[in-house]
Design a protein around this motif. Structure first.
Motif, short mmCIF file in Angstrom:
data_model
loop_
_atom_site.label_atom_id
_atom_site.label_comp_id
_atom_site.label_asym_id
_atom_site.label_seq_id
_atom_site.Cartn_x
_atom_site.Cartn_y
_atom_site.Cartn_z
N ALA A 8 -3.33 3.51 -3.50
CA ALA A 8 -2.40 3.34 -2.38
C ALA A 8 -3.08 3.67 -1.06
CB ALA A 8 -1.16 4.20 -2.58
N GLU A 23 6.02 1.03 3.75
CA GLU A 23 5.94 1.37 2.33
C GLU A 23 7.33 1.73 1.85
OE1 GLU A 23 3.21 4.61 1.69
OE2 GLU A 23 1.82 3.82 3.17
N ARG A 25 9.02 3.23 -1.82
CA ARG A 25 8.93 3.56 -3.24
C ARG A 25 10.08 2.89 -3.99
NH1 ARG A 25 6.79 9.67 -3.95
NH2 ARG A 25 5.31 9.56 -2.24
N PRO A 31 5.40 -0.44 -3.28
CA PRO A 31 5.08 -1.71 -2.62
C PRO A 31 4.89 -1.52 -1.12
CG PRO A 31 7.37 -1.68 -3.34
CD PRO A 31 6.78 -0.36 -3.70
N MET A 38 8.00 -7.95 0.45
CA MET A 38 6.95 -7.36 -0.36
C MET A 38 5.71 -8.23 -0.34
SD MET A 38 8.59 -5.38 -3.61
CE MET A 38 9.35 -6.77 -4.41
N GLY A 41 1.32 -4.11 -3.86
CA GLY A 41 1.80 -2.80 -4.24
C GLY A 41 0.98 -2.18 -5.34
#
Length: 109
Positions: A8, A23, A25, A31, A38, A41
């Protein structure tokens, strides 16, 4: 499920100061969204990349890519990227760029 924070962070570094990146969660992963859509991710230690249906067949010719499949049915326009090649910066750069290029064609949310 947790996600690979190191992967990440590498994605965050690829984006730098690019406007419109957020971002969020979800689904046990992280993602990255471009203007609410999107794009790419991290799920576990794998990358998921949204390349669009037109580019998916070509994307799947790359050795590090396979169809994205969470439910027993592949998701059209998405690929999962994994394996030792994902450790290479050029490979990550390719997938982030391809995902952002596709997400950039979508209307902002």
């Amino acid at each position: 499920m947790t996600y690979d924070e190191g992967l990440a962070q590498r994605i965050r570094e690829r984006f730098g100061d690019r406007p419109g990146i957020t971002e969020k969660r979800m689904f046990g992963g992280l993602p990255f969204l471009l203007d609410g859509n999107m794009s790419v991710g991290v799920v576990g230690d794998e990358l998921i990349a949204r390349v669009g249906t037109d580019a998916a067949e070509e994307a799947l010719t790359r050795p590090e890519a396979r169809p994205m499949d969470f439910t027993g049915r592949p998701m059209r326009g998405w690929v999962t990227v994994s394996g030792p090649l994902l450790a290479e910066d050029a490979v990550l750069r390719h997938w982030v760029a391809a995902s952002v290029a596709f997400a950039g064609t979508l209307p902002p949310k």
